[in-house]
Design an enzyme around this catalytic site. Sequence first.
Site: not given
Length: 482
Positions: A178, A254, A288, A385
């Site tokens: 997906k 992740e 990331c 973040e």
Amino acid sequence: MALGNSALLRQDAYIDGKWISAMQRFSVTDPATGAEVTQVADLAAEATSMAVDAAHRALPAWRDRSSGERAELLKEWFHLVMANRQDLARLLSLEQGKPLTESLGEIDYGARFLEWFAEEAKRVYGDIIPHDRTGRRLVVLKQPVGVAAAITPWNFPHAMVTRKAAPALAAGCTLVLKPDPQTPLSALALAALAEQAGIPAGVFNVVTGRDAAAIGTVLTGDARVRKLSFTGSTPVGKLLMAQSAQHMQKVSLELGGNAPFIIFDDADLDAAVEGALASKFRNSGQTCVCTNRFLVHHRIYDAFCQRFSTSVAALRVGPAFEEGVQQGPLINEDALRKVETHLADAIGKGARVLSGGQRHALGGAFFQPTVLADATPDMLLFQEETFGPLAPVFRFHDEDEALALANDTPFGLAAYVYTRDLGRAWRVGEALEYGMVGVNEGIISNERAPFGGIKESGQGREGSRYGIEDYLEVKYMCLGIG
Ligand SMILES: NC(=O)C1=CN([C@@H]2O[C@H](COP(=O)(O)OP(=O)(O)OC[C@H]3O[C@@H](n4cnc5c(N)ncnc54)[C@H](O)[C@@H]3O)[C@@H](O)[C@H]2O)C=CC1
Ligand SMILES: O=C(O)[C@H](O)CS(=O)(=O)O
């Protein structure tokens, strides 16, 4: 859209070797202009179940193929990706916004996972263990987990697909993917090339749709799905991990990061500035592993800030296909607002803008690459973040303080340290609570090294010889031979 190979632009989902259209479709837009690129089939639970059915049907034959046969098919897929890299990069830039040069780099990076795991398919070794008693033998087999599901993000819409599909298929698993509905075109183009490479129907399936929760609920709720690999935000990762527990699926995550970039006073300052630019502003800060916090020794703080902010101010911002552009738009308005929230909070708590500091004159989702001095740990951008082109610079006075600041986060994906002291590089590298550490390097991702994090940055590893293990089960056989 001018593509050399028009077959790469797909609007339908790819399930069981067939292109599945739908009455309901959703728009894919260019983040630079907001203009519609195309429309794609908007599918959900029913189509996802169809895809799991197809992957389950295809599993026995795919699992039973020799590793050499699976390797050859992955190599053909690799060759087709490289033969179509310009078109794939154009599609990627159109749907994600990154400069064409970065998209070309992502196509090459993603293709290398196909090439790498084509070879790893032939090195899935087991063990013969010296028997503990006469008359029997102890054997360890590695077997494919089975039907796998993958959910991928918008920031690397090509490489995050191959980073999951390549080890899955190499191991003998079949896959239901997906992609993020903001960037489905790269995944669909990969499906078109998988079909052309001869990868059998049902082995690689792509379900497109806006209702991510509905698709995810099917993928985590079907006992035939034995593995889930997810790249994206930590909150969604935690949700999917909980959902995966209902059938004890094997999970690789992740997730988000909060990378520190530590520069000691003995560092090569030019190298540190170069590494800082690369680590912070790759994909306009939307990776990331991008640095989220610059921690600089007080003795070189002003010198670093001056050189870094001057280099950042020179970065060329613009649409993906403009010659020489180095920074594209953010993916959407929400991402822009997150940058502005972090910026306003930091300024309100004493940060100083050294370069940038506001939306770009181009408008839309463009933001000026920004450097902040006098950042402090009480600011939102220290714990959260930012995932955008915002570079806060913090001071430290000694090694212990640098490590305390660097490790003061629930995240643990990537960290960076610049020093020419070998002992310090080892000490700090070992003490950093992260899955990956760059020493005098600002870009560390590649197909050969284990990519992944600890704590709230996830679990499991992608790439490297470790990356295929997440798609394998270890079976111990105890053979009585009389
Ligand atoms: N680790 C990484 O590389 C990435 C991290 N992020 C982090 O996540 C933040 C938000 O970005 P988003 O794009 O919103 O990430 P997200 O986690 O919402 O989306 C990632 C993928 O998960 C899917 N998804 C979302 N909710 C789901 C659900 N309930 N069930 C199943 N699938 C679901 C999305 O459709 C997409 O395919 C970013 O600001 C960044 O901090 C985002 C993208 C990549
Ligand atoms: O999810 C990401 O941001 C990517 O994993 C970063 S990288 O692997 O392309 O460096």
